[in-house]
Write an enzyme that holds these catalytic residues in place. Structure first.
Site, PDB file in Angstrom:
ATOM      1  N   GLU A 112       0.732  -1.357   0.108  1.00 49.99           N
ATOM      2  CA  GLU A 112      -0.041   0.005   0.018  1.00 49.99           C
ATOM      3  C   GLU A 112       0.782   1.238   0.203  1.00 49.99           C
ATOM      4  O   GLU A 112       1.994   1.404   0.361  1.00 49.99           O
ATOM      5  CB  GLU A 112      -0.834  -0.003   1.399  1.00 49.99           C
ATOM      6  CG  GLU A 112      -2.123  -1.143   1.157  1.00 49.99           C
ATOM      7  CD  GLU A 112      -2.709  -1.340   2.420  1.00 49.99           C
ATOM      8  OE1 GLU A 112      -4.096  -1.117   2.418  1.00 49.99           O
ATOM      9  OE2 GLU A 112      -2.146  -1.336   3.678  1.00 49.99           O
ATOM     10  N   CYS A 125       3.371   8.532   1.168  1.00 53.81           N
ATOM     11  CA  CYS A 125       4.035   7.669   2.180  1.00 53.81           C
ATOM     12  C   CYS A 125       4.039   6.384   1.321  1.00 53.81           C
ATOM     13  O   CYS A 125       3.232   5.687   0.830  1.00 53.81           O
ATOM     14  CB  CYS A 125       3.060   7.563   3.098  1.00 53.81           C
ATOM     15  SG  CYS A 125       3.432   6.216   4.385  1.00 53.81           S
ATOM     16  N   CYS A 132       6.727  -6.903   6.928  1.00 50.50           N
ATOM     17  CA  CYS A 132       7.866  -6.370   7.670  1.00 50.50           C
ATOM     18  C   CYS A 132       8.260  -7.292   8.418  1.00 50.50           C
ATOM     19  O   CYS A 132       7.574  -8.076   9.075  1.00 50.50           O
ATOM     20  CB  CYS A 132       7.169  -4.938   8.401  1.00 50.50           C
ATOM     21  SG  CYS A 132       8.659  -4.231   9.215  1.00 50.50           S
ATOM     22  N   CYS A 136       7.172  -5.211  15.138  1.00 49.65           N
ATOM     23  CA  CYS A 136       6.708  -4.207  16.429  1.00 49.65           C
ATOM     24  C   CYS A 136       5.060  -4.641  16.848  1.00 49.65           C
ATOM     25  O   CYS A 136       4.204  -4.730  15.956  1.00 49.65           O
ATOM     26  CB  CYS A 136       6.705  -2.823  16.154  1.00 49.65           C
ATOM     27  SG  CYS A 136       8.551  -2.435  15.583  1.00 49.65           S
ATOM     28  N   CYS A 139       1.758  -2.427  15.294  1.00 47.85           N
ATOM     29  CA  CYS A 139       2.069  -2.061  14.168  1.00 47.85           C
ATOM     30  C   CYS A 139       1.304  -3.245  13.462  1.00 47.85           C
ATOM     31  O   CYS A 139       1.613  -4.355  13.313  1.00 47.85           O
ATOM     32  CB  CYS A 139       3.242  -1.858  13.658  1.00 47.85           C
ATOM     33  SG  CYS A 139       3.401  -1.483  11.815  1.00 47.85           S
ATOM     34  N   CYS A 363      -0.617   5.840   9.715  1.00 47.15           N
ATOM     35  CA  CYS A 363       0.710   4.902  10.499  1.00 47.15           C
ATOM     36  C   CYS A 363       0.507   3.662  11.239  1.00 47.15           C
ATOM     37  O   CYS A 363      -0.473   3.590  12.195  1.00 47.15           O
ATOM     38  CB  CYS A 363       1.594   5.717  11.412  1.00 47.15           C
ATOM     39  SG  CYS A 363       1.901   7.406  10.571  1.00 47.15           S
TER      40      CYS A 363
END
Ligand code: SAH
Length: 381
Positions: A112, A125, A132, A136, A139, A363
Site C-alpha cells: 500500500e 507515503c 515487515c 513491532c 503495528c 501509520c
C-alpha cells in the site's frame, strides 16, 4: 523411495511464492538505461526519451510516446516499463485529500501507499517491503511478517504513479506537483538498504533521470538499525532520518520495538546524533502515544533529558487502532502533559495528525490483507 515434488502443487501456494519483479528503467541510472537500450539494438538516446515520458511527464502508455517510432514504442515500453504495480483498490477520505492505494505486485504480494494533500505540499507515503520483519506489536504490518523486499523500481513506481494522480488534479486544494516522499509505509526501509538508497537516488535525480525531488523532502523512517543508519550517513545524501523510538528506556523499548534487544536506546540515539552531525539534518523522533504503556510523565521527562540540546524534533503519533491490538491511544490530557514536559525540557515537539485513519491508511494500519477480493475494481469511498 517416495519422490517429493520440487514445486508445490498447492495452487494457492504456487500463485503466492514471492519472487523479484522484471527489470524496469527505474532500477537503473541513466547510463544503465542507455546500455540496456543499446543492447536492445536501439540508439542510446531512446533511453532519455522513455525516461522523460516516465519521470518528466508521468506518462507510461506507449501510445502517448509519439516522439518514438511507432514500430519500437511497444517493444521499448515493454522492456523498460513493465507493469510492476496493478491497482487493486483506491480509497479516499478527507474530501479526497488523503488517498490510499492498494497494489498487487507481479507475484501476488500486496502493498500500500498513501497520498496526502496539504495546502502547500503533496506527500506520498511509500512501502519498501511487502510485509515487515520487525514485529513491532502495535503495528499492523508487523503482525504478518515479511514477504519480500521490494525492488528499487517497485518503490519508485509508487511515487511516480501517485505523482501522476496528483498531477491530474485529483487532490483538490493542493499543488499538483508531488513534493515530499516519506518511507513510512509497509516495511523497514533500512532492512532493504541498497534498493531503498537506489530508489532515493532516482527520486532526487533531476528529470529525465529521476523525479527531481529535493533530498530534504525525503524522509526515511527506521526502527533503528544502527549499522544501516551509519551507512546512510556516509552516502552523499541528506535525507531526513526519522527514528521510531516509542520508549526512552530499554525495558519498554525491548517490547515495543523488538530490534531494541540488539541495539539499545543509547546506541541508536548515538547513531542518530552522528547522522544529524554529518548531514546537518534534524532527526525526527517518532513516538506513538499508547495509553498507560509509554505515556507516563516520568517517561516524558526521561525522553526530554535524552533529547535536550540535540538536533531533534519529536513527533508524537496518537496510536492508531490495529486489528487485535490490546492497546489504545493516550487520552488527550495525557498527551498534552507529555508535550508540555518535552517542551519544558527545550525539545521541539508536535503531535502528528492522524490522516487516513478511516481508511486504515494511517501509520501502522497498512496491512494489505484480509479484505482484498482479488479483482481490480477501483472502489473509491
Ligand atoms: N519500519 C519503519 C517505517 C514504517 S512505520 C519504522 O518503524 O519507522 C512508520 C511509523 O508509524 C513508525 O514510526 C511506526 O512506529 C509508526 N506506527 C506503527 N504502528 C503504529 C500505530 N498503530 N499507531 C501509530 N503509529 C504507528
Amino acid at each position: 523411495m517416495t519422490s517429493l515434488p520440487l514445486i508445490s502443487v498447492d495452487p494457492d501456494a504456487r500463485g503466492r511464492r514471492p519472487s523479484m519483479p522484471p527489470r524496469h528503467l527505474a532500477d537503473l541510472d541513466l547510463s544503465g538505461r542507455q546500455a540496456l537500450v543499446t543492447e536492445l539494438g536501439e540508439p542510446a538516446f531512446r533511453a532519455k526519451q522513455v525516461s522523460s515520458h516516465y519521470f518528466g511527464r508521468l506518462v507510461r502508455d506507449p501510445e502517448r510516446m509519439t516522439d518514438l517510432p511507432a514500430a519500437t514504442r511497444e517493444r521499448l515500453a515493454g522492456e523498460l516499463l513493465p507493469t510492476l504495480l496493478t491497482p487493486v483498490r483506491e480509497l479516499a477520505c478527507d474530501d479526497g485529500a488523503t488517498r490510499k492505494a492498494l497494489w498487487r505486485l507481479h507475484d501476488g504480494s500486496l502493498v500500500e501507499s498513501v497520498l496526502m494533500g496539504y495546502p502547500d505540499r503533496v506527500t506520498v507515503c511509500i512501502s519498501s517491503q511487502a510485509g515487515c520483519g520487525m514485529a513491532c506489536p502495535f503495528c499492523a504490518t508487523g503482525q504478518a511478517g515479511l514477504t519480500r523486499n521490494l525492488s528499487t523500481a517497485e518503490i519508485v513506481d509508487q511515487a511516480v504513479y501517485l505523482a501522476g494522480v496528483a498531477a491530474s488534479g485529483a487532490v483538490s486544494g493542493s499543488p499538483p506537483r508531488l513534493s515530499h516522499v516519506v518511507f513510512m509505509g509497509m516495511g523497514e526501509p533500512l532492512a532493504n538498504y541498497s534498493r531503498v538508497v537506489a530508489a532515493i537516488r532516482r527520486l532526487v535525480a533531476p528529470a529525465p533521470e529521476g523525479l527531481g525531488l529535493s533530498q530534504r523532502h525525503i524522509t526515511v523512517s527506521t526502527v533503528g538499525l544502527v549499522p544501516a543508519i551509519r551507512r546512510l550517513a556516509s552516502e552523499d545524501l541528506s535525507v531526513t532520518l526519522a527514528l521510531s523510538l516509542h520508549a526512552p528506556d530499554d525495558e519498554l523499548r525491548d517490547e515495543l520495538v523488538p530490534v531494541n534487544q540488539r541495539w539499545k536506546v543509547s546506541e541508536v540515539l548515538d547513531a542518530a546524533w552522528d547522522y544529524a552531525a554529518t548531514t546537518g539534518r534534524r532527526v525526527s523522533i517518532e513516538y506513538a502515544m499508547i495509553k498507560d504503556v509509554n505515556d507516563q510523565p516520568w517517561r516524558a521527562d526521561l525522553l526530554g533529558r535524552l533529547l535536550a540540546g540535540k538536533l531533534a524534533h519529536v513527533n508524537l503519533i496518537p496510536l492508531n487502532p490495529t486489528p487485535g491490538s490490546r492497546w489504545d491511544a493516550s487520552p488527550k490530557p495525557v498527551e498534552r502533559e507529555f508535550v508540555r514536559r518535552l517542551r519544558d525540557a527545550g525539545v521541539s515537539t508536535t503531535v502528528r495528525d492522524t490522516r487516513g485513519r478511516e481508511i486504515d491508511g494511517a501509520c501502522g494500519q497498512l496491512a494489505a490483507a484480509g479484505d482484498t477480493d482479488g479483482d481490480s475494481r477501483a472502489a473509491t469511498a
